[in-house]
Design a protein around this motif. Structure first.
Motif, PDB file in Angstrom:
ATOM      1  N   ILE A  20      58.436  33.320  26.701  1.00 58.50           N
ATOM      2  CA  ILE A  20      57.500  34.015  24.737  1.00 58.50           C
ATOM      3  C   ILE A  20      57.560  31.956  24.496  1.00 58.50           C
ATOM      4  O   ILE A  20      58.549  32.084  24.111  1.00 58.50           O
ATOM      5  CB  ILE A  20      58.681  34.352  24.184  1.00 58.50           C
ATOM      6  CG1 ILE A  20      59.494  35.591  24.884  1.00 58.50           C
ATOM      7  CG2 ILE A  20      58.231  34.920  22.953  1.00 58.50           C
ATOM      8  CD1 ILE A  20      60.493  36.045  24.326  1.00 58.50           C
ATOM      9  N   LYS A  21      56.004  32.160  24.693  1.00 56.52           N
ATOM     10  CA  LYS A  21      56.299  30.735  23.565  1.00 56.52           C
ATOM     11  C   LYS A  21      55.875  30.540  22.404  1.00 56.52           C
ATOM     12  O   LYS A  21      55.367  31.897  21.600  1.00 56.52           O
ATOM     13  CB  LYS A  21      54.505  29.938  24.166  1.00 56.52           C
ATOM     14  CG  LYS A  21      54.504  30.403  25.743  1.00 56.52           C
ATOM     15  CD  LYS A  21      52.848  29.506  25.905  1.00 56.52           C
ATOM     16  CE  LYS A  21      52.188  29.260  27.562  1.00 56.52           C
ATOM     17  NZ  LYS A  21      51.995  28.544  27.645  1.00 56.52           N
ATOM     18  N   LEU A  22      56.691  29.919  21.687  1.00 50.76           N
ATOM     19  CA  LEU A  22      56.612  29.835  20.160  1.00 50.76           C
ATOM     20  C   LEU A  22      56.013  28.214  19.900  1.00 50.76           C
ATOM     21  O   LEU A  22      56.004  27.737  20.369  1.00 50.76           O
ATOM     22  CB  LEU A  22      58.285  29.289  20.404  1.00 50.76           C
ATOM     23  CG  LEU A  22      59.316  30.508  19.483  1.00 50.76           C
ATOM     24  CD1 LEU A  22      60.376  29.914  20.028  1.00 50.76           C
ATOM     25  CD2 LEU A  22      59.478  31.980  20.092  1.00 50.76           C
ATOM     26  N   LYS A  23      55.017  28.698  18.765  1.00 52.00           N
ATOM     27  CA  LYS A  23      54.217  27.652  18.148  1.00 52.00           C
ATOM     28  C   LYS A  23      54.978  27.331  17.794  1.00 52.00           C
ATOM     29  O   LYS A  23      55.932  27.350  16.470  1.00 52.00           O
ATOM     30  CB  LYS A  23      52.807  27.959  17.177  1.00 52.00           C
ATOM     31  CG  LYS A  23      52.209  28.883  18.944  1.00 52.00           C
ATOM     32  CD  LYS A  23      50.712  30.186  18.412  1.00 52.00           C
ATOM     33  CE  LYS A  23      50.022  30.809  19.274  1.00 52.00           C
ATOM     34  NZ  LYS A  23      49.206  31.150  19.092  1.00 52.00           N
ATOM     35  N   ARG A  24      53.992  26.051  17.495  1.00 47.97           N
ATOM     36  CA  ARG A  24      54.454  25.034  15.896  1.00 47.97           C
ATOM     37  C   ARG A  24      54.624  25.359  14.936  1.00 47.97           C
ATOM     38  O   ARG A  24      53.372  26.783  14.640  1.00 47.97           O
ATOM     39  CB  ARG A  24      54.002  23.763  15.902  1.00 47.97           C
ATOM     40  CG  ARG A  24      54.596  22.586  16.765  1.00 47.97           C
ATOM     41  CD  ARG A  24      54.030  21.063  17.185  1.00 47.97           C
ATOM     42  NE  ARG A  24      54.722  21.211  18.174  1.00 47.97           N
ATOM     43  CZ  ARG A  24      55.557  20.184  18.593  1.00 47.97           C
ATOM     44  NH1 ARG A  24      56.261  19.637  17.216  1.00 47.97           N
ATOM     45  NH2 ARG A  24      56.656  19.639  18.664  1.00 47.97           N
ATOM     46  N   LEU A  25      54.756  25.376  13.913  1.00 50.25           N
ATOM     47  CA  LEU A  25      54.611  25.767  12.112  1.00 50.25           C
ATOM     48  C   LEU A  25      52.965  25.319  11.964  1.00 50.25           C
ATOM     49  O   LEU A  25      52.836  24.238  12.134  1.00 50.25           O
ATOM     50  CB  LEU A  25      55.834  25.491  11.305  1.00 50.25           C
ATOM     51  CG  LEU A  25      56.966  26.210  11.363  1.00 50.25           C
ATOM     52  CD1 LEU A  25      58.053  25.965  10.397  1.00 50.25           C
ATOM     53  CD2 LEU A  25      57.095  27.729  11.623  1.00 50.25           C
ATOM     54  N   ASN A  26      52.210  26.071  10.959  1.00 51.23           N
ATOM     55  CA  ASN A  26      51.417  25.095   9.952  1.00 51.23           C
ATOM     56  C   ASN A  26      51.795  25.288   8.999  1.00 51.23           C
ATOM     57  O   ASN A  26      52.781  24.499   8.411  1.00 51.23           O
ATOM     58  CB  ASN A  26      49.600  26.448  10.126  1.00 51.23           C
ATOM     59  CG  ASN A  26      50.395  27.706   9.325  1.00 51.23           C
ATOM     60  OD1 ASN A  26      50.841  27.592   8.967  1.00 51.23           O
ATOM     61  ND2 ASN A  26      50.154  28.040   9.875  1.00 51.23           N
ATOM     62  N   LYS A  27      50.743  23.881   8.005  1.00 52.26           N
ATOM     63  CA  LYS A  27      50.734  23.508   6.775  1.00 52.26           C
ATOM     64  C   LYS A  27      51.746  24.961   6.246  1.00 52.26           C
ATOM     65  O   LYS A  27      52.961  24.904   5.171  1.00 52.26           O
ATOM     66  CB  LYS A  27      50.065  23.118   5.846  1.00 52.26           C
ATOM     67  CG  LYS A  27      50.316  22.721   4.342  1.00 52.26           C
ATOM     68  CD  LYS A  27      50.893  20.929   4.043  1.00 52.26           C
ATOM     69  CE  LYS A  27      50.667  20.380   3.109  1.00 52.26           C
ATOM     70  NZ  LYS A  27      51.790  21.890   2.576  1.00 52.26           N
ATOM     71  N   ASP A  28      51.016  25.418   5.794  1.00 52.55           N
ATOM     72  CA  ASP A  28      51.535  26.798   4.876  1.00 52.55           C
ATOM     73  C   ASP A  28      52.660  27.565   5.248  1.00 52.55           C
ATOM     74  O   ASP A  28      53.854  28.072   4.744  1.00 52.55           O
ATOM     75  CB  ASP A  28      50.383  28.427   4.908  1.00 52.55           C
ATOM     76  CG  ASP A  28      49.502  27.918   4.015  1.00 52.55           C
ATOM     77  OD1 ASP A  28      49.305  26.457   3.378  1.00 52.55           O
ATOM     78  OD2 ASP A  28      48.169  28.792   4.679  1.00 52.55           O
ATOM     79  N   GLN A  29      53.596  27.761   6.516  1.00 49.60           N
ATOM     80  CA  GLN A  29      54.545  27.865   7.168  1.00 49.60           C
ATOM     81  C   GLN A  29      55.582  27.349   7.114  1.00 49.60           C
ATOM     82  O   GLN A  29      56.726  27.619   6.256  1.00 49.60           O
ATOM     83  CB  GLN A  29      54.394  28.335   8.523  1.00 49.60           C
ATOM     84  CG  GLN A  29      53.414  29.730   8.772  1.00 49.60           C
ATOM     85  CD  GLN A  29      52.759  29.675  10.616  1.00 49.60           C
ATOM     86  OE1 GLN A  29      52.934  29.042  10.951  1.00 49.60           O
ATOM     87  NE2 GLN A  29      53.703  30.582  11.047  1.00 49.60           N
ATOM     88  N   THR A  30      55.090  26.085   7.214  1.00 48.81           N
ATOM     89  CA  THR A  30      55.855  24.877   7.027  1.00 48.81           C
ATOM     90  C   THR A  30      56.622  24.940   5.007  1.00 48.81           C
ATOM     91  O   THR A  30      57.206  25.112   4.948  1.00 48.81           O
ATOM     92  CB  THR A  30      56.080  23.484   7.559  1.00 48.81           C
ATOM     93  OG1 THR A  30      55.054  22.941   7.890  1.00 48.81           O
ATOM     94  CG2 THR A  30      56.880  22.168   6.910  1.00 48.81           C
ATOM     95  N   ASP A  31      55.608  24.800   4.854  1.00 51.82           N
ATOM     96  CA  ASP A  31      55.721  25.683   2.812  1.00 51.82           C
ATOM     97  C   ASP A  31      56.798  26.263   2.513  1.00 51.82           C
ATOM     98  O   ASP A  31      57.271  26.207   1.567  1.00 51.82           O
ATOM     99  CB  ASP A  31      54.050  25.725   1.997  1.00 51.82           C
ATOM    100  CG  ASP A  31      53.259  24.264   2.169  1.00 51.82           C
ATOM    101  OD1 ASP A  31      54.219  22.774   2.204  1.00 51.82           O
ATOM    102  OD2 ASP A  31      52.171  24.269   1.964  1.00 51.82           O
ATOM    103  N   ARG A  32      56.249  27.600   3.506  1.00 52.39           N
ATOM    104  CA  ARG A  32      57.153  28.836   2.965  1.00 52.39           C
ATOM    105  C   ARG A  32      58.893  28.410   3.597  1.00 52.39           C
ATOM    106  O   ARG A  32      59.614  28.636   3.034  1.00 52.39           O
ATOM    107  CB  ARG A  32      56.437  29.918   4.041  1.00 52.39           C
ATOM    108  CG  ARG A  32      55.318  30.832   3.190  1.00 52.39           C
ATOM    109  CD  ARG A  32      55.444  32.079   3.545  1.00 52.39           C
ATOM    110  NE  ARG A  32      55.212  32.289   4.668  1.00 52.39           N
ATOM    111  CZ  ARG A  32      53.754  31.961   5.667  1.00 52.39           C
ATOM    112  NH1 ARG A  32      52.671  31.654   5.252  1.00 52.39           N
ATOM    113  NH2 ARG A  32      54.011  32.333   6.346  1.00 52.39           N
ATOM    114  N   MET A  33      59.172  28.260   4.864  1.00 46.36           N
ATOM    115  CA  MET A  33      60.012  27.663   4.709  1.00 46.36           C
ATOM    116  C   MET A  33      60.886  26.458   3.762  1.00 46.36           C
ATOM    117  O   MET A  33      62.250  26.398   3.696  1.00 46.36           O
ATOM    118  CB  MET A  33      60.127  26.716   5.874  1.00 46.36           C
ATOM    119  CG  MET A  33      60.979  26.386   6.820  1.00 46.36           C
ATOM    120  SD  MET A  33      61.471  25.359   8.512  1.00 46.36           S
ATOM    121  CE  MET A  33      62.843  25.505   9.135  1.00 46.36           C
ATOM    122  N   VAL A  34      60.154  25.520   3.764  1.00 42.18           N
ATOM    123  CA  VAL A  34      60.642  25.136   2.478  1.00 42.18           C
ATOM    124  C   VAL A  34      61.046  25.511   1.228  1.00 42.18           C
ATOM    125  O   VAL A  34      62.106  25.245   0.732  1.00 42.18           O
ATOM    126  CB  VAL A  34      59.863  23.291   2.378  1.00 42.18           C
ATOM    127  CG1 VAL A  34      60.359  22.660   1.062  1.00 42.18           C
ATOM    128  CG2 VAL A  34      59.925  22.684   3.129  1.00 42.18           C
TER     129      VAL A  34
END
Length: 186
Positions: free
Chosen positions: A102-116
């Motif tokens: 199962i490959k996990l991709k890096r977060l994009n900018k929007d996903q990083t914003d949501r994480m923060v």
């Protein structure tokens, strides 16, 4: 804590592997067992052999083995023509149909914003701030979390008016490297 040495006889090694497998099987008979192994890329050859042995056992038991590794660490720039031991193991497990990748991709900018924003609800962080965090972590969720933790500890991120705020972006000194952040945790 018995080290499995390369000089150990095949019979001794098999006996140790059997003992570990029997213990895991006994546990799994009472409750399903999940074994999580992180940083597989750093495992020594004997540990990888044990992992293969356990994968064979797990396929017939209530045992799930979950392993994580960083693909970028499987290539040695000093000897790029040599195949990493973990890659060899994954090929063997693949032939035996004993693993699912199962490959996990890096977060994009929007996903990083949501994480923060999920870690720091009701924040007044500027777009420049989250851009800077994304740029430093390069989409890696662990690095994002560690950077944020470091910024809280250094008072760059602080509680304010029942929410969260940050100092001016120009004043923010990010950790020199992600490795520094993680090493300080250890």
């Amino acid at each position: 804590d018995v080290p499995v040495k390369e000089t150990m006889s095949v019979q001794d090694r098999t006996r140790i592997f059997d003992s570990i497998a029997k213990r895991a099987t006994l546990i799994a008979k009472k409750n399903p067992l999940i074994i999580f192994l992180d940083d597989l890329q750093w495992m020594d050859p004997s540990s990888l052999d044990l992992l293969q042995y356990m994968a064979r056992i797990a396929s017939d038991e209530r045992i799930l083995i979950v392993g994580a590794y960083r693909p970028e660490d499987l290539v040695d720039n000093q000897t790029p023509d040599q195949t990493h031991d973990l890659v060899k193991l994954l090929r063997r497990l693949s032939r035996e149909k004993l693993y699912l990748l199962i490959k996990l991709k890096r977060l994009n900018k929007d996903q990083t914003d949501r994480m923060v924003n999920s870690i720091f609800p009701a924040n007044t962080f500027t777009l420049d701030f989250t851009d800077r965090v994304f740029g430093e972590a390069k989409g890696n969720p662990l690095f994002t979390e560690e950077i944020l933790r470091e910024l809280v500890e250094s008072s760059v991120i602080f509680e304010k008016d029942q929410g969260w705020a940050n100092t001016q972006v120009e004043q923010i000194r990010m950790p020199n490297t992600i490795k520094d952040v993680v090493m300080r945790r250890l």
